[in-house]
Design a protein around this motif. Structure first.
Motif, PDB file in Angstrom:
ATOM      1  N   GLY A 195     -43.387   5.953 -58.464  1.00 44.37           N
ATOM      2  CA  GLY A 195     -43.584   4.625 -59.089  1.00 44.37           C
ATOM      3  C   GLY A 195     -43.590   3.352 -57.950  1.00 44.37           C
ATOM      4  O   GLY A 195     -43.953   2.381 -58.196  1.00 44.37           O
ATOM      5  N   PHE A 196     -42.824   3.845 -56.905  1.00 44.46           N
ATOM      6  CA  PHE A 196     -42.788   2.898 -55.847  1.00 44.46           C
ATOM      7  C   PHE A 196     -43.965   2.601 -55.033  1.00 44.46           C
ATOM      8  O   PHE A 196     -44.448   1.532 -54.425  1.00 44.46           O
ATOM      9  CB  PHE A 196     -41.641   3.415 -54.953  1.00 44.46           C
ATOM     10  N   TYR A 197     -44.913   3.805 -54.907  1.00 47.31           N
ATOM     11  CA  TYR A 197     -45.866   3.730 -54.078  1.00 47.31           C
ATOM     12  C   TYR A 197     -47.125   2.696 -54.532  1.00 47.31           C
ATOM     13  O   TYR A 197     -47.404   1.935 -53.876  1.00 47.31           O
ATOM     14  CB  TYR A 197     -46.808   5.027 -54.210  1.00 47.31           C
ATOM     15  N   PRO A 198     -47.405   2.643 -55.570  1.00 44.99           N
ATOM     16  CA  PRO A 198     -48.388   1.453 -56.302  1.00 44.99           C
ATOM     17  C   PRO A 198     -47.675   0.093 -56.114  1.00 44.99           C
ATOM     18  O   PRO A 198     -48.437  -0.589 -55.912  1.00 44.99           O
ATOM     19  CB  PRO A 198     -48.644   1.973 -57.855  1.00 44.99           C
ATOM     20  N   ILE A 199     -46.489   0.179 -56.360  1.00 46.71           N
ATOM     21  CA  ILE A 199     -46.077  -1.283 -56.224  1.00 46.71           C
ATOM     22  C   ILE A 199     -45.995  -1.959 -54.872  1.00 46.71           C
ATOM     23  O   ILE A 199     -46.464  -2.879 -54.509  1.00 46.71           O
ATOM     24  CB  ILE A 199     -44.281  -1.185 -56.504  1.00 46.71           C
ATOM     25  N   ALA A 200     -45.883  -0.798 -53.723  1.00 49.50           N
ATOM     26  CA  ALA A 200     -45.958  -1.111 -52.489  1.00 49.50           C
ATOM     27  C   ALA A 200     -47.477  -1.513 -52.214  1.00 49.50           C
ATOM     28  O   ALA A 200     -47.686  -2.339 -51.049  1.00 49.50           O
ATOM     29  CB  ALA A 200     -45.332  -0.150 -51.641  1.00 49.50           C
ATOM     30  N   TYR A 201     -48.229  -0.795 -52.586  1.00 55.84           N
ATOM     31  CA  TYR A 201     -49.726  -0.845 -52.623  1.00 55.84           C
ATOM     32  C   TYR A 201     -50.307  -2.088 -53.054  1.00 55.84           C
ATOM     33  O   TYR A 201     -51.048  -3.197 -52.361  1.00 55.84           O
ATOM     34  CB  TYR A 201     -50.631   0.178 -53.109  1.00 55.84           C
ATOM     35  N   ILE A 202     -49.574  -2.736 -54.229  1.00 59.48           N
ATOM     36  CA  ILE A 202     -50.547  -3.707 -54.810  1.00 59.48           C
ATOM     37  C   ILE A 202     -49.673  -5.228 -54.436  1.00 59.48           C
ATOM     38  O   ILE A 202     -50.469  -6.203 -54.639  1.00 59.48           O
ATOM     39  CB  ILE A 202     -50.105  -3.619 -56.620  1.00 59.48           C
ATOM     40  N   LEU A 203     -48.357  -5.157 -54.325  1.00 62.92           N
ATOM     41  CA  LEU A 203     -47.635  -6.380 -54.188  1.00 62.92           C
ATOM     42  C   LEU A 203     -48.274  -7.339 -52.910  1.00 62.92           C
ATOM     43  O   LEU A 203     -48.028  -8.512 -53.158  1.00 62.92           O
ATOM     44  CB  LEU A 203     -46.247  -6.194 -53.958  1.00 62.92           C
ATOM     45  N   PRO A 204     -48.556  -6.663 -51.816  1.00 63.09           N
ATOM     46  CA  PRO A 204     -49.428  -7.636 -50.794  1.00 63.09           C
ATOM     47  C   PRO A 204     -50.400  -8.412 -51.182  1.00 63.09           C
ATOM     48  O   PRO A 204     -50.618  -9.429 -50.738  1.00 63.09           O
ATOM     49  CB  PRO A 204     -49.691  -6.537 -49.796  1.00 63.09           C
ATOM     50  N   SER A 205     -51.122  -7.866 -52.247  1.00 64.17           N
ATOM     51  CA  SER A 205     -52.101  -8.851 -52.974  1.00 64.17           C
ATOM     52  C   SER A 205     -51.677 -10.108 -53.582  1.00 64.17           C
ATOM     53  O   SER A 205     -52.581 -11.104 -53.626  1.00 64.17           O
ATOM     54  CB  SER A 205     -52.980  -7.910 -53.965  1.00 64.17           C
ATOM     55  N   PHE A 206     -50.348 -10.286 -54.004  1.00 64.43           N
ATOM     56  CA  PHE A 206     -49.769 -11.281 -54.689  1.00 64.43           C
ATOM     57  C   PHE A 206     -49.103 -12.101 -53.691  1.00 64.43           C
ATOM     58  O   PHE A 206     -49.063 -13.317 -53.976  1.00 64.43           O
ATOM     59  CB  PHE A 206     -48.960 -10.790 -55.791  1.00 64.43           C
ATOM     60  N   VAL A 207     -48.119 -11.320 -52.960  1.00 65.67           N
ATOM     61  CA  VAL A 207     -47.507 -12.354 -51.922  1.00 65.67           C
ATOM     62  C   VAL A 207     -47.941 -12.469 -50.631  1.00 65.67           C
ATOM     63  O   VAL A 207     -47.878 -13.786 -50.034  1.00 65.67           O
ATOM     64  CB  VAL A 207     -45.981 -11.612 -51.660  1.00 65.67           C
ATOM     65  N   GLY A 208     -48.946 -11.632 -49.972  1.00 63.54           N
ATOM     66  CA  GLY A 208     -49.718 -11.806 -48.855  1.00 63.54           C
ATOM     67  C   GLY A 208     -48.886 -12.309 -47.564  1.00 63.54           C
ATOM     68  O   GLY A 208     -47.661 -12.153 -47.736  1.00 63.54           O
ATOM     69  N   GLY A 209     -49.762 -12.416 -46.451  1.00 66.29           N
ATOM     70  CA  GLY A 209     -48.968 -12.646 -45.429  1.00 66.29           C
ATOM     71  C   GLY A 209     -47.844 -11.814 -44.637  1.00 66.29           C
ATOM     72  O   GLY A 209     -48.151 -10.367 -44.985  1.00 66.29           O
ATOM     73  N   ALA A 210     -47.048 -12.409 -44.088  1.00 68.21           N
ATOM     74  CA  ALA A 210     -45.955 -11.749 -43.321  1.00 68.21           C
ATOM     75  C   ALA A 210     -45.137 -10.937 -44.471  1.00 68.21           C
ATOM     76  O   ALA A 210     -44.483  -9.832 -44.416  1.00 68.21           O
ATOM     77  CB  ALA A 210     -44.971 -12.636 -42.466  1.00 68.21           C
ATOM     78  N   THR A 211     -44.916 -11.524 -45.682  1.00 71.30           N
ATOM     79  CA  THR A 211     -44.043 -11.062 -46.684  1.00 71.30           C
ATOM     80  C   THR A 211     -44.507  -9.791 -47.242  1.00 71.30           C
ATOM     81  O   THR A 211     -44.001  -8.742 -47.585  1.00 71.30           O
ATOM     82  CB  THR A 211     -43.821 -12.141 -47.846  1.00 71.30           C
ATOM     83  N   GLY A 212     -45.997  -9.806 -47.420  1.00 75.75           N
ATOM     84  CA  GLY A 212     -46.669  -8.768 -47.900  1.00 75.75           C
ATOM     85  C   GLY A 212     -46.495  -7.157 -46.854  1.00 75.75           C
ATOM     86  O   GLY A 212     -46.343  -6.277 -47.454  1.00 75.75           O
ATOM     87  N   ILE A 213     -46.569  -7.759 -45.664  1.00 76.68           N
ATOM     88  CA  ILE A 213     -46.363  -6.741 -44.484  1.00 76.68           C
ATOM     89  C   ILE A 213     -44.922  -5.783 -44.898  1.00 76.68           C
ATOM     90  O   ILE A 213     -44.926  -4.910 -44.815  1.00 76.68           O
ATOM     91  CB  ILE A 213     -46.579  -7.246 -43.311  1.00 76.68           C
ATOM     92  N   VAL A 214     -44.062  -6.946 -44.956  1.00 73.29           N
ATOM     93  CA  VAL A 214     -42.611  -6.400 -45.296  1.00 73.29           C
ATOM     94  C   VAL A 214     -42.416  -5.337 -46.182  1.00 73.29           C
ATOM     95  O   VAL A 214     -41.851  -4.430 -46.162  1.00 73.29           O
ATOM     96  CB  VAL A 214     -41.626  -7.414 -45.145  1.00 73.29           C
ATOM     97  N   GLN A 247     -44.430  -1.969 -45.946  1.00 72.69           N
ATOM     98  CA  GLN A 247     -43.749  -1.204 -45.229  1.00 72.69           C
ATOM     99  C   GLN A 247     -42.557  -0.628 -45.826  1.00 72.69           C
ATOM    100  O   GLN A 247     -42.060   0.875 -45.628  1.00 72.69           O
ATOM    101  CB  GLN A 247     -43.642  -1.645 -43.802  1.00 72.69           C
ATOM    102  N   VAL A 248     -41.554  -1.335 -46.227  1.00 75.97           N
ATOM    103  CA  VAL A 248     -40.388  -1.036 -46.688  1.00 75.97           C
ATOM    104  C   VAL A 248     -40.734  -0.287 -48.059  1.00 75.97           C
ATOM    105  O   VAL A 248     -39.909   0.545 -48.271  1.00 75.97           O
ATOM    106  CB  VAL A 248     -39.791  -2.465 -47.081  1.00 75.97           C
ATOM    107  N   GLY A 249     -41.440  -0.632 -48.825  1.00 81.73           N
ATOM    108  CA  GLY A 249     -41.520  -0.176 -50.077  1.00 81.73           C
ATOM    109  C   GLY A 249     -42.170   1.239 -50.026  1.00 81.73           C
ATOM    110  O   GLY A 249     -41.636   2.396 -50.565  1.00 81.73           O
TER     111      GLY A 249
END
Length: 262
Positions: A198-217, A220-222
């Motif tokens: 369940g973590f993998y799709p969250i880590a894949y999708i979230l950068p589309s919403f938060v973007g930028g440096a936060t999306g990178i973190v 990679q952490v997810g």
């Protein structure tokens, strides 16, 4: 997803430390599982052998991911600025391409299936997992808000859902065949499977919403958290299942010898 984004000191250190932690965890898992493998009877070692191999492959690729990440940034004025050397996201996907089929085979090994059933199921899961990962990679390296990323993610998700459905059904079916003491551990394995995957799709999708440096973190952490749960922690519980099965069989054989002697 490109890492051509300035990171704050804290953002860089979070990714740096998490990647370092995963390297140490995978190495510890490899050594630990290698040492305890001999505690299992030969017939129950296959699953742990696969898990030990997973640790070695994952540790190598996380070492490459770590090196690629540190090469992609250098500190300028208290912030981490891209060096121009691209971060190689392919290391993670090559790791998954090798380790996910092995993890799936590791799980199938403890499902109490016949050799023929195991072979058919593993073949299906290997093909599905390979397609899932291969289709996910083009989306991973696409811009976070692009249509291409969405389409590749949707295509990959078809096989993702298929794998989870098949495994959930097979684990449920296997419960009746398992020794009574093993069943709670099988429930734990199923929970870990759902949690980690369940973590993998969250880590894949979230950068589309938060973007930028936060999306990178977040990405990679997810992914790193998911890998720790899906690999060393999952393999530890597979070992517990194998160990308990061996103990149950040993007790049954001892009881049979006692009854025959009587």
């Amino acid at each position: 997803m490109s890492l051509a984004t300035i990171l704050s000191l804290n953002q860089y250190n979070i990714v740096y430390n998490v990647l370092s932690f995963v390297i140490a965890t995978m190495l510890a898992g490899f050594i630990g599982f290698l040492l305890i493998r001999s505690s299992l009877p030969a017939k129950h070692r296959n699953a742990l052998t696969l898990g030990t191999l997973v640790m070695a492959i994952a540790d190598y690729h996380y070492f490459r991911i770590f090196n690629s990440f540190t090469a992609a940034y250098h500190i300028v004025g208290g912030k981490y600025v891209p060096t121009g050397i691209p971060f190689n996201e392919a290391y993670r996907y090559v790791d998954w391409l090798l380790t996910v089929p092995l993890l799936l085979a590791e799980l199938v090994t403890v499902l109490e299936l016949t050799p023929k059933e195991s072979k058919v199921l593993i073949s299906k899961l290997v093909v599905a997992s390979s397609l899932m990962i291969a289709l996910g990679y083009p989306g991973q390296i696409s811009p976070v808000h692009s249509t291409a990323r969405t389409l590749w993610a949707a295509a990959s998700s078809v096989f993702f859902v298929y794998i989870l459905y098949v495994l959930f059904v097979e684990i449920q079916k296997s419960l009746d065949k398992q020794p009574e003491g093993v069943r709670p551990l099988m429930f734990t394995l199923r929970a870990l499977l759902l949690l980690s995957w369940g973590f993998y799709p969250i880590a894949y999708i979230l950068p589309s919403f938060v973007g930028g440096a936060t999306g990178i973190v977040v990405s990679q952490v997810g992914y790193s958290i998911a890998d720790v749960v899906a690999k060393p922690l999952f393999t530890y519980f597979v070992y517990k299942v194998s160990k308990l099965k061996a103990e149950v069989e040993e007790k049954e054989e001892a009881d049979l010898r006692s009854s025959l002697a009587a």
